[in-house]
Write a protein that holds these residues in place. Sequence first.
Motif, PDB file in Angstrom:
ATOM      1  N   THR A 168      28.622 -30.735 -20.634  1.00 33.61           N
ATOM      2  CA  THR A 168      28.668 -30.293 -22.029  1.00 33.61           C
ATOM      3  C   THR A 168      27.374 -29.585 -22.413  1.00 33.61           C
ATOM      4  O   THR A 168      27.399 -28.523 -23.042  1.00 33.61           O
ATOM      5  CB  THR A 168      28.916 -31.495 -22.962  1.00 33.61           C
ATOM      6  OG1 THR A 168      30.160 -32.103 -22.614  1.00 33.61           O
ATOM      7  CG2 THR A 168      28.930 -31.071 -24.420  1.00 33.61           C
ATOM      8  N   LEU A 169      26.240 -30.158 -22.033  1.00 34.34           N
ATOM      9  CA  LEU A 169      24.952 -29.522 -22.325  1.00 34.34           C
ATOM     10  C   LEU A 169      24.814 -28.180 -21.615  1.00 34.34           C
ATOM     11  O   LEU A 169      24.331 -27.207 -22.201  1.00 34.34           O
ATOM     12  CB  LEU A 169      23.803 -30.451 -21.924  1.00 34.34           C
ATOM     13  CG  LEU A 169      23.566 -31.637 -22.844  1.00 34.34           C
ATOM     14  CD1 LEU A 169      22.575 -32.614 -22.214  1.00 34.34           C
ATOM     15  CD2 LEU A 169      23.070 -31.179 -24.201  1.00 34.34           C
ATOM     16  N   MET A 170      25.232 -28.117 -20.358  1.00 37.51           N
ATOM     17  CA  MET A 170      25.160 -26.851 -19.621  1.00 37.51           C
ATOM     18  C   MET A 170      26.042 -25.791 -20.276  1.00 37.51           C
ATOM     19  O   MET A 170      25.649 -24.627 -20.378  1.00 37.51           O
ATOM     20  CB  MET A 170      25.543 -27.057 -18.155  1.00 37.51           C
ATOM     21  CG  MET A 170      24.478 -27.797 -17.371  1.00 37.51           C
ATOM     22  SD  MET A 170      24.766 -27.888 -15.591  1.00 37.51           S
ATOM     23  CE  MET A 170      26.273 -28.814 -15.501  1.00 37.51           C
ATOM     24  N   GLN A 171      27.229 -26.173 -20.723  1.00 39.15           N
ATOM     25  CA  GLN A 171      28.113 -25.230 -21.398  1.00 39.15           C
ATOM     26  C   GLN A 171      27.483 -24.728 -22.692  1.00 39.15           C
ATOM     27  O   GLN A 171      27.566 -23.545 -23.021  1.00 39.15           O
ATOM     28  CB  GLN A 171      29.484 -25.858 -21.677  1.00 39.15           C
ATOM     29  CG  GLN A 171      30.453 -24.915 -22.350  1.00 39.15           C
ATOM     30  CD  GLN A 171      30.726 -23.655 -21.532  1.00 39.15           C
ATOM     31  OE1 GLN A 171      30.957 -23.728 -20.325  1.00 39.15           O
ATOM     32  NE2 GLN A 171      30.693 -22.495 -22.163  1.00 39.15           N
ATOM     33  N   HIS A 172      26.847 -25.619 -23.422  1.00 38.65           N
ATOM     34  CA  HIS A 172      26.173 -25.239 -24.668  1.00 38.65           C
ATOM     35  C   HIS A 172      25.109 -24.172 -24.393  1.00 38.65           C
ATOM     36  O   HIS A 172      25.062 -23.137 -25.064  1.00 38.65           O
ATOM     37  CB  HIS A 172      25.541 -26.470 -25.315  1.00 38.65           C
ATOM     38  CG  HIS A 172      24.578 -26.140 -26.412  1.00 38.65           C
ATOM     39  ND1 HIS A 172      24.986 -25.707 -27.651  1.00 38.65           N
ATOM     40  CD2 HIS A 172      23.226 -26.140 -26.434  1.00 38.65           C
ATOM     41  CE1 HIS A 172      23.920 -25.473 -28.394  1.00 38.65           C
ATOM     42  NE2 HIS A 172      22.839 -25.724 -27.685  1.00 38.65           N
ATOM     43  N   ARG A 185      24.830 -22.277 -21.727  1.00 35.29           N
ATOM     44  CA  ARG A 185      25.459 -21.068 -21.181  1.00 35.29           C
ATOM     45  C   ARG A 185      25.972 -20.184 -22.321  1.00 35.29           C
ATOM     46  O   ARG A 185      25.785 -18.963 -22.310  1.00 35.29           O
ATOM     47  CB  ARG A 185      26.616 -21.451 -20.262  1.00 35.29           C
ATOM     48  CG  ARG A 185      27.340 -20.259 -19.707  1.00 35.29           C
ATOM     49  CD  ARG A 185      28.508 -20.664 -18.857  1.00 35.29           C
ATOM     50  NE  ARG A 185      29.246 -19.484 -18.445  1.00 35.29           N
ATOM     51  CZ  ARG A 185      30.302 -19.500 -17.693  1.00 35.29           C
ATOM     52  NH1 ARG A 185      30.784 -20.646 -17.241  1.00 35.29           N
ATOM     53  NH2 ARG A 185      30.909 -18.396 -17.378  1.00 35.29           N
ATOM     54  N   THR A 186      26.594 -20.809 -23.314  1.00 32.83           N
ATOM     55  CA  THR A 186      27.091 -20.063 -24.473  1.00 32.83           C
ATOM     56  C   THR A 186      25.933 -19.397 -25.205  1.00 32.83           C
ATOM     57  O   THR A 186      26.018 -18.228 -25.591  1.00 32.83           O
ATOM     58  CB  THR A 186      27.874 -20.995 -25.412  1.00 32.83           C
ATOM     59  OG1 THR A 186      28.977 -21.549 -24.694  1.00 32.83           O
ATOM     60  CG2 THR A 186      28.372 -20.256 -26.639  1.00 32.83           C
ATOM     61  N   ARG A 187      24.845 -20.132 -25.413  1.00 34.04           N
ATOM     62  CA  ARG A 187      23.674 -19.551 -26.085  1.00 34.04           C
ATOM     63  C   ARG A 187      23.120 -18.370 -25.297  1.00 34.04           C
ATOM     64  O   ARG A 187      22.758 -17.339 -25.875  1.00 34.04           O
ATOM     65  CB  ARG A 187      22.585 -20.615 -26.251  1.00 34.04           C
ATOM     66  CG  ARG A 187      22.860 -21.569 -27.383  1.00 34.04           C
ATOM     67  CD  ARG A 187      21.731 -22.524 -27.635  1.00 34.04           C
ATOM     68  NE  ARG A 187      20.443 -21.840 -27.780  1.00 34.04           N
ATOM     69  CZ  ARG A 187      19.271 -22.462 -27.744  1.00 34.04           C
ATOM     70  NH1 ARG A 187      19.222 -23.761 -27.580  1.00 34.04           N
ATOM     71  NH2 ARG A 187      18.150 -21.795 -27.884  1.00 34.04           N
ATOM     72  N   LEU A 188      23.052 -18.500 -23.969  1.00 32.63           N
ATOM     73  CA  LEU A 188      22.558 -17.418 -23.125  1.00 32.63           C
ATOM     74  C   LEU A 188      23.463 -16.200 -23.224  1.00 32.63           C
ATOM     75  O   LEU A 188      22.988 -15.070 -23.347  1.00 32.63           O
ATOM     76  CB  LEU A 188      22.439 -17.877 -21.671  1.00 32.63           C
ATOM     77  CG  LEU A 188      21.997 -16.832 -20.663  1.00 32.63           C
ATOM     78  CD1 LEU A 188      20.608 -16.308 -20.987  1.00 32.63           C
ATOM     79  CD2 LEU A 188      22.044 -17.408 -19.259  1.00 32.63           C
ATOM     80  N   GLU A 189      24.773 -16.408 -23.177  1.00 32.29           N
ATOM     81  CA  GLU A 189      25.719 -15.298 -23.276  1.00 32.29           C
ATOM     82  C   GLU A 189      25.602 -14.590 -24.628  1.00 32.29           C
ATOM     83  O   GLU A 189      25.630 -13.360 -24.694  1.00 32.29           O
ATOM     84  CB  GLU A 189      27.146 -15.797 -23.057  1.00 32.29           C
ATOM     85  CG  GLU A 189      27.423 -16.176 -21.616  1.00 32.29           C
ATOM     86  CD  GLU A 189      28.767 -16.856 -21.426  1.00 32.29           C
ATOM     87  OE1 GLU A 189      29.454 -17.174 -22.432  1.00 32.29           O
ATOM     88  OE2 GLU A 189      29.143 -17.074 -20.264  1.00 32.29           O
ATOM     89  N   GLU A 190      25.444 -15.367 -25.707  1.00 27.23           N
ATOM     90  CA  GLU A 190      25.297 -14.767 -27.038  1.00 27.23           C
ATOM     91  C   GLU A 190      24.019 -13.942 -27.129  1.00 27.23           C
ATOM     92  O   GLU A 190      24.017 -12.831 -27.659  1.00 27.23           O
ATOM     93  CB  GLU A 190      25.299 -15.866 -28.113  1.00 27.23           C
ATOM     94  CG  GLU A 190      26.642 -16.522 -28.308  1.00 27.23           C
ATOM     95  CD  GLU A 190      26.585 -17.760 -29.178  1.00 27.23           C
ATOM     96  OE1 GLU A 190      25.469 -18.208 -29.561  1.00 27.23           O
ATOM     97  OE2 GLU A 190      27.664 -18.313 -29.475  1.00 27.23           O
ATOM     98  N   GLU A 191      22.931 -14.470 -26.604  1.00 26.84           N
ATOM     99  CA  GLU A 191      21.653 -13.758 -26.628  1.00 26.84           C
ATOM    100  C   GLU A 191      21.721 -12.498 -25.768  1.00 26.84           C
ATOM    101  O   GLU A 191      21.202 -11.448 -26.157  1.00 26.84           O
ATOM    102  CB  GLU A 191      20.524 -14.675 -26.130  1.00 26.84           C
ATOM    103  CG  GLU A 191      19.156 -14.085 -26.265  1.00 26.84           C
ATOM    104  CD  GLU A 191      18.720 -13.858 -27.711  1.00 26.84           C
ATOM    105  OE1 GLU A 191      17.863 -12.977 -27.924  1.00 26.84           O
ATOM    106  OE2 GLU A 191      19.214 -14.553 -28.619  1.00 26.84           O
TER     107      GLU A 191
END
Length: 80
Positions: A33-37, A39-45
């Motif tokens: 769950t933390l890794m997905q969080h 990963r999502t932040r990285l993709e958005e940035e």
Amino acid sequence: MVVSPRLTNAQLALLEMFSFEMSEAEVLAMLQTLMQHFRTRLEEETQKVIQQKGLTTAQLEEQMNFENRTQRLDQIRAAQ
């Protein structure tokens, strides 16, 4: 594992929140769950930077295709 001399606010919050025994499956699920969080932040940035710089996906992939990290870092610094 590297031991930090001082815990961050996030580390302290996690220690407090998870101050009970968890099964290996629960720990794994929490880590996923933390890794997905993040990963999502990285993709958005990444998308934000791509839009700001007007890059295409092909241009970004071309910039990321390198073999020598030190040489590539020097190129990035020279371009700034």
